[in-house]
Every structure is written in structure tokens, then in C-alpha cells.
Motif scaffolding. Sequence first.
Motif: not given
Length: 652
Positions: A90-93, A98-105
Amino acid sequence: MAMAVQRHFLLLLVTALASTLVHVRGDPDAHGTSKHQYCIIGAGPGGLQMGYFMERAGRDYIILERASTPGSFFEKYPRHRKLISINKRFTGKENTEFNLRHDWNSLLSDDPSLLMRHYSKDFFPHTDSLTRYLKDYATKLKLNIQYDTNIADVDKKSEKEFVLRDDADRLYSCEILIAATGLWIPNKPKMTSGDEHVVGYEDMSLNTTDYEGKTVLILGRGNSAYETADHIVGSTNLIHMVARSRVRLSWATHYVGDLRALNNNLLDTYQLKSLDAMLEASVSSLVLKKVDGKLWVLTEDSDEDSLHESEIKELEEATDTPDNFAMREPYDIVLRCLGFKFDKSIFGSRAPLEMGKGRLAKYPAVKPTYESFSTKNLYIAGTACHYRDFRKSSGAFIHGFRYTGRALHRHLEWAHHDVPWPSETVLISDLLQHVLTRLNEMSGPYQMFGVLTDVILLEGDTARYLQEIPIDCIPSLKRCTGHKAEKMIVINLEYGKNFSGPGKDVFSLMRATGEPSEADESNFLHPVFYFYNRPPKRMVKPTQLPLPDHLLHLVEDFLTSWDAPVSHVLPLRRFLEEVTGMDLRSFFAETCFKYALTYSDLPKFCEQQYMQSRSVLIATPQLLKPLYDRGLGEKVFGFENKQAHVDSRVCA
């Protein structure tokens, strides 16, 4: 008779065409060789990612995998079954990019179900979740994978043909070879003596009861070493860890390959003096001697023969080492946790694979396009192409090499199919907003900071926007991408150059700045814009651009959102106006209407937006009053007075 001959001829022709079509799809030729344009060795994450791009482009390819399942490396590693790549669900967006910035897998695909967030709720997922994900990725996307195919030899028959042989003596032929085998050979530096007493990371017991009451020495200081220490620390007498380099923490260096916080419990027990300890020494200089079931560590100039199986002496009496030598007490178990290296043994003399030097020796040496320096049309994908960004960016991990893989594919499309690098043509009046939107959602340059850049080619009243260009391709942009450049802007995300390192306090109260005039002193990740009137001819050194004609740092932002009107938008607009020589302010419709009646030359915004019946903002008192109440009217938007809502101008 004539009709029969014609029918026979047509039958032969159809048969020949069908044979040709089958041959293109890769079935064996008359000699039993399976032919394709592309051969990809390895169905790990790097090979699967390349397979996806090939499949979507309709290319003739095959993935050759030695195991019976994709991602077989992760069936065993990491040994303690927890990934160090984050799974932020969850990123709030809702913005996928954008969310792939915080999905490392997750790998890149057009299937929204193929995201790790659907496979694990853990922030650091269990490795079994990744293997299940990779199997679904290969199956759902219908990738052309041949399993149980262990390539034993790679040769080059001619300049345009590789010949591969597997261990069942089956042959495969291709024009372009992509090695995506990863790093899977355990790194085993030779000790001066005693290697036979060392247990490798790949063979160690995972049963913690096997370590109860044991004194353990771990060789290595990477994540596998600390992961191992975390796993057994509750069972051991003590753990000592030895390696030649000092510990480097990823939150201090910004390099995700350094020690991650989830594995660093041994730092606590060391610094708080709870028996565990770390020291620096070259593994190759150590001597390991087994005496009555105990393992003694000696220095290179120690007298090994003075220790006898029948007579145990004090170590300080048996050697020339000081009596307070750090490893003077014996160990029960010595574990080697020194990572992995690339297997180049399959490459023959006519298809040599040059390796890097020094710290890069475990990686194949590749050009900015990820092509081998030593063999034409031999490319490296996945974690093994980390040669280009070692200790600089994230190319050794899925969240990095999914983008370098896309860059490689785009280059191959140009080099072998005359398909230029994807680009978007943007009206110069839309450029500011286009750049701002891209800055605040792009994931490729965000993860591969300093290595993959966006490039803007200025072409009069329009601009051509190219995404995720390898920075070292900038001097040879035409050869890499198919796009010729004159005036260009390179957008690079960078950390402050003097922020981290030995002796640096990355948690200092002065660790960040929010002042736009001090943007060049930003320490955290922030955009840097390089403008060149002519493309640079060469890099200063790998990943370092030469001095541009104009340079802009946008000040770092606590939220990593570069959209503040004064701190980000205004400096960027003025930079773009400087390098394009055009007024890039935005205007209300009323102002454009007035200018159209009074001036022959209109601002670009009015010319390309209002005069072309594109949407523009209509000024109202309700819109303008809050701006003036906050003191932004004069400072940001340049309005002449509070009542000028009809003849008002919006800068951005």
C-alpha cells in the motif's frame, strides 16, 4: 497432364513454405539443430523478463532452462528463506508506475495480477512466494521455455551464428545470445591451508540444534553472512565474523547490496559486547588447522606443524602471533558465506566472455548496451549485468534489472529490427507539465538512479521524450536508440555526492535541505537536469556526465514529490525557458484572447493551446482570491494586481 504437374508444383511450393514457417518457429533443421533468432539461457527472473519483452514484440526466441521449473535458484536460496526485497502493498496511490517504486519483487508485464502484492502480505516475503510468482509469470504470459536443458557449451560458428550444445548433445542455433544465468557459483577464495574444514553456505545445516553450544566462525560480511548469523545466533556460544572489508550499511550507502537492517542483529551483540564479534582480515591469508575436533585459525606465517593431533598446546605457544590474538580460541564450525559469481565455463574460445577486473571480477564485462566487450551479439541480462552499476544502483536486484532488461530489449529492437527506442512527441508548451508528471511517478530512473535517465531532444516547437536511457549511452545516442540528437536535456536522479561514506553521519540534523537556492547541496535523491547544446562526445567516467551548458538541481523533497510551486515548479520552468529560449508560462484564456487581438507573436502556450482550441484555465475571482490570500499571486503567478483576474497570467 499439365494440370497434374501444376498441382504437384503447387503442393511442393506449399510444403516448402510450410517448412520455412516451421523453421522460423524454431523446430530442428535437417541436422537436428533447433534454430531461433534469440536464445536466452536461464529462466530466472532476468530470463523471464527478457522472454516477456520478446513475446510481446513477436520475436523468434527460446529460453533454455537447466531445471524443470523457472527461478530454480530460489528453490534453495537464500538458505534461510526470507527475501530482502521489500513488498510494499500500500502506498496510498493507484498509479501503477509510482507503486513499482516500492515493489521490489515484481517483474514488468501487462497483467495486473502478476504483482507480488497478490502473492504475499509480508513486507519481506518468503522465498516460496517468489517461486510461485515466477511459475505463474512464465505460465500466464505463455513464455517459450524449454526446461531440463542444461547448456554445456557455447560456440560461435560464424559472425552471425551461435551454436549451443546441451549435456544431452542437442544443438541450438541463434543469431543473438542472451545469458541470463545469474550468479550461482559459490565464491570460494582459497585459504592458505584448511579449506577442507570449511562448510559452505550452500551446504550448511539449517537445523539450529546443530549449532547449540557451538563456537562458530563465519567467513564473509555480506547479507548471506549476516542472514546466517541471525539464523543461528540464538543457539551458539558465540559467533565471530571475518572479512577483508569493513561493514557497510545500506541505509548509509544507499546501495541495496550492502547490509540490510533486517539482517544486522549481530551488530547489536557485537557493539553491546555480548560475545559476538567482527574483525577484518583477508580470508585467503588464513590457515585453518583441525586438532582433536577443534578448528584453530592461524596466521599465514604461523608454524602449523607445531600443532600435533596427540599434543594440544596453547595457540600462542605454537605460533608467532601475539598472545592476545583475536582468534586465539578454537572454533567448532567454520562457515563460508562469501556470495556467488558468474559461471563462464560454458563459453568456448570462439565465443569468449571477458570478465571484469578487481571487485568486478565476478561479473561479465559489458558495454552500456549490455553487450559483451569480447563477443559480438552476446548480451547479459538479469543480475549478472550489474557490472555497469556495481555499488552505484540496484541492477543486481529484480527492482533494478527489470528496467535494464527493458533497456536491453529496446536497444535490440533498434540494432536488429530497425525499431527506434520508443518516444513521445510533446508540444513545447506542454513540456513543463509532462516533465513534472514524469518526475513524480517514474519508477525506472527512481530505482536505477544515476544509471537510467530520461532524455529530452529539443526539436523547435516540439520535444521528443525518451525514457530510461542508459546514461553511458548518451554520447552514442543514435547507435543505442536510433534517435539523432542535437540539443538535449538529460534528467538524472542523484544522491548528494558527499552524503555517505566512512565517518559520515547520515542522521545529522543537517542531513537535508529544503531551500531551493541550496538545491545543489541536496543529499537525498533528487532530480538533476543537464542541458547540452550538442551531445557530449564522451563520459568523464562510467555514469558521470561531462559538464553541461546549463545545470539545474531540484531541491530534495521529504515526500519525494517535486511539485511545490515555488521550490520545484518555478525553478524548473525558468530552466526550461533558458534552454529553449521560449516563454513557457501558462495563461488564462482571457489573457490569450487579449494577446491574440493585440500582438502578432503569441506566447507558446497561447499559440499551441488556446489558438488550437485546447483546454485552458478560465480565471475567476474565486480561483484567484486564495492565491493572493496566501501571498502567491505576485511571487509565483506574476499577476499585475489583485483585480487583474481578467488579464491575469499563470506561470505554471
